[in-house]
Design a protein around this motif. Structure first.
Motif, mmCIF file in Angstrom:
data_model
loop_
_atom_site.group_PDB
_atom_site.id
_atom_site.type_symbol
_atom_site.label_atom_id
_atom_site.label_comp_id
_atom_site.label_asym_id
_atom_site.label_seq_id
_atom_site.Cartn_x
_atom_site.Cartn_y
_atom_site.Cartn_z
ATOM 1 N N LEU A 189 29.447 34.693 13.000
ATOM 2 C CA LEU A 189 30.623 35.551 13.143
ATOM 3 C C LEU A 189 30.850 35.891 14.608
ATOM 4 O O LEU A 189 31.993 35.958 15.072
ATOM 5 C CB LEU A 189 30.447 36.832 12.320
ATOM 6 N N GLN A 190 29.757 36.108 15.357
ATOM 7 C CA GLN A 190 29.880 36.410 16.778
ATOM 8 C C GLN A 190 30.447 35.214 17.535
ATOM 9 O O GLN A 190 31.264 35.367 18.438
ATOM 10 C CB GLN A 190 28.509 36.796 17.357
ATOM 11 N N TRP A 191 30.031 34.024 17.153
ATOM 12 C CA TRP A 191 30.578 32.810 17.756
ATOM 13 C C TRP A 191 32.080 32.734 17.518
ATOM 14 O O TRP A 191 32.854 32.413 18.424
ATOM 15 C CB TRP A 191 29.895 31.576 17.151
ATOM 16 N N CYS A 192 32.489 33.030 16.309
ATOM 17 C CA CYS A 192 33.911 33.002 15.965
ATOM 18 C C CYS A 192 34.694 34.006 16.794
ATOM 19 O O CYS A 192 35.745 33.681 17.354
ATOM 20 C CB CYS A 192 34.079 33.289 14.469
ATOM 21 N N VAL A 193 34.167 35.207 16.896
ATOM 22 C CA VAL A 193 34.835 36.259 17.668
ATOM 23 C C VAL A 193 34.928 35.875 19.135
ATOM 24 O O VAL A 193 35.996 35.990 19.765
ATOM 25 C CB VAL A 193 34.077 37.601 17.510
ATOM 26 N N ASN A 194 33.836 35.410 19.705
ATOM 27 C CA ASN A 194 33.789 35.090 21.134
ATOM 28 C C ASN A 194 34.735 33.959 21.518
ATOM 29 O O ASN A 194 35.275 33.933 22.631
ATOM 30 C CB ASN A 194 32.371 34.732 21.557
ATOM 31 N N ASN A 195 34.934 33.024 20.608
ATOM 32 C CA ASN A 195 35.727 31.841 20.940
ATOM 33 C C ASN A 195 37.178 31.901 20.484
ATOM 34 O O ASN A 195 38.025 31.231 21.068
ATOM 35 C CB ASN A 195 35.062 30.597 20.342
ATOM 36 N N PHE A 196 37.466 32.687 19.459
ATOM 37 C CA PHE A 196 38.817 32.667 18.903
ATOM 38 C C PHE A 196 39.528 34.020 18.894
ATOM 39 O O PHE A 196 40.736 34.066 18.656
ATOM 40 C CB PHE A 196 38.781 32.146 17.458
ATOM 41 N N ALA A 197 38.801 35.099 19.099
ATOM 42 C CA ALA A 197 39.394 36.429 18.881
ATOM 43 C C ALA A 197 39.462 37.274 20.150
ATOM 44 O O ALA A 197 39.277 38.489 20.098
ATOM 45 C CB ALA A 197 38.622 37.166 17.795
ATOM 46 N N LYS A 198 39.741 36.642 21.273
ATOM 47 C CA LYS A 198 39.802 37.397 22.534
ATOM 48 C C LYS A 198 40.927 38.435 22.518
ATOM 49 O O LYS A 198 40.749 39.579 22.935
ATOM 50 C CB LYS A 198 39.958 36.434 23.701
ATOM 51 N N GLN A 199 42.093 38.060 22.036
ATOM 52 C CA GLN A 199 43.212 39.010 21.950
ATOM 53 C C GLN A 199 42.913 40.092 20.914
ATOM 54 O O GLN A 199 43.215 41.275 21.126
ATOM 55 C CB GLN A 199 44.496 38.278 21.577
ATOM 56 N N LEU A 252 43.021 44.326 20.923
ATOM 57 C CA LEU A 252 43.783 45.100 19.943
ATOM 58 C C LEU A 252 42.869 46.044 19.159
ATOM 59 O O LEU A 252 43.244 47.180 18.867
ATOM 60 C CB LEU A 252 44.503 44.153 18.988
ATOM 61 N N ALA A 253 41.680 45.571 18.837
ATOM 62 C CA ALA A 253 40.716 46.410 18.117
ATOM 63 C C ALA A 253 40.288 47.582 18.985
ATOM 64 O O ALA A 253 40.161 48.717 18.498
ATOM 65 C CB ALA A 253 39.499 45.576 17.722
ATOM 66 N N LYS A 254 40.081 47.324 20.266
ATOM 67 C CA LYS A 254 39.683 48.378 21.200
ATOM 68 C C LYS A 254 40.748 49.457 21.280
ATOM 69 O O LYS A 254 40.454 50.653 21.312
ATOM 70 C CB LYS A 254 39.425 47.779 22.581
ATOM 71 N N GLU A 255 42.012 49.035 21.296
ATOM 72 C CA GLU A 255 43.123 49.984 21.355
ATOM 73 C C GLU A 255 43.184 50.846 20.102
ATOM 74 O O GLU A 255 43.629 51.996 20.145
ATOM 75 C CB GLU A 255 44.441 49.225 21.537
ATOM 76 N N GLN A 256 42.738 50.297 18.972
ATOM 77 C CA GLN A 256 42.741 51.046 17.710
ATOM 78 C C GLN A 256 41.451 51.821 17.489
ATOM 79 O O GLN A 256 41.321 52.556 16.511
ATOM 80 C CB GLN A 256 42.968 50.089 16.538
ATOM 81 N N TYR A 281 38.607 44.914 12.592
ATOM 82 C CA TYR A 281 40.005 44.560 12.827
ATOM 83 C C TYR A 281 40.366 43.266 12.096
ATOM 84 O O TYR A 281 41.398 43.178 11.420
ATOM 85 C CB TYR A 281 40.268 44.412 14.322
ATOM 86 N N LEU A 282 39.511 42.244 12.229
ATOM 87 C CA LEU A 282 39.783 40.960 11.583
ATOM 88 C C LEU A 282 39.738 41.073 10.063
ATOM 89 O O LEU A 282 40.543 40.454 9.363
ATOM 90 C CB LEU A 282 38.771 39.927 12.073
ATOM 91 N N GLU A 283 38.801 41.866 9.550
ATOM 92 C CA GLU A 283 38.728 42.082 8.103
ATOM 93 C C GLU A 283 39.995 42.774 7.607
ATOM 94 O O GLU A 283 40.555 42.405 6.564
ATOM 95 C CB GLU A 283 37.509 42.925 7.762
ATOM 96 N N LYS A 284 40.435 43.770 8.354
ATOM 97 C CA LYS A 284 41.632 44.534 7.981
ATOM 98 C C LYS A 284 42.878 43.655 8.027
ATOM 99 O O LYS A 284 43.716 43.692 7.112
ATOM 100 C CB LYS A 284 41.786 45.718 8.927
#
Length: 209
Positions: free
Chosen positions: A11-21, A25-29, A36-39
């Motif tokens: 999951l960390q690999w997925c986040v690091n490579n595909f979920a930069k934006q 957005l999660a930080k802002e919320q 954030y991705l689950e939601k």
């Protein structure tokens, strides 16, 4: 004896490579990127709707039951509409299908389970925990303990020095359950149909990579 080389690391690999934006957005919320991705997946696809992906989580090789260090991971079923949250959810599902595959292998040795306990970061995700309970068709109890190995060592040390009289006593003092996730029959049956395809993926992919 059953284990996976990748779980939360996938999951960390997925986040690091595909979920930069999505990280921003999660930080802002004020929430984690995982939440954030689950939601977002729940809002756009449905919380109880599996993906159309089959993710073979052998990104660091295949552990039990294959013990194949040269195995490679794979994501099957991508199309032009596949989103970051789809891939993230697919990775969660792939890990759970691999857990179920190991569970089935253990059952051949007449090993039976009544329930499982979960620790670490993955135990904090209600979505992932429920998915595991549904797929494995077992109650799964989330523990407050983050590092089970360290706590287990401390429990044994406590017994050795006379602080606790036995493991039950040590567990009563050091192990705290937070929530029990019960399996849902309808979801288990749904995941089971997908698993029938998943269990053929390793044999299909391995000769190619």
């Amino acid at each position: 004896y059953a284990f996976l080389y990748t779980g939360g690391a996938l999951l960390q690999w997925c986040v690091n490579n595909f979920a930069k934006q999505e990280k921003q957005l999660a930080k802002e919320q004020g929430i984690s990127v995982n939440a954030y991705l689950e939601k977002k997946y729940a809002e756009t696809v449905g919380e109880n709707t599996p993906t159309d992906l089959l993710v073979l989580p052998h990104f660091a090789g295949a552990a039990t039951p294959y013990m194949d260090n040269d195995a490679k991971g794979a994501i099957l079923g991508l199309n032009i509409n596949t989103s970051v949250e789809d891939i993230y959810r697919g990775c969660m599902e792939g890990v759970v299908y691999e857990m179920y595959l190991n569970l089935q292998a253990l059952k051949k040795s007449d090993i039976k389970f009544e329930r499982l306990h979960a620790t670490g970061g993955g135990a904090h995700s209600a979505v992932w925990m429920q998915m595991k309970a549904d797929m494995l068709n077992l109650p799964i109890v989330a523990l407050k303990t983050v590092d089970a190995g360290t706590v287990g060592s401390a429990m044994l040390t406590g017994i050795a020095i006379g602080l606790f009289k036995d493991l039950e006593d040590a567990a009563a003092h050091m192990v705290e359950e937070t929530r029990c996730y019960e399996p849902r029959k309808d979801m288990h049956e749904l995941y089971q149909k997908i698993y029938e395809r998943y269990e053929r993926v390793y044999d299909a992919v391995r000769p190619l990579v």
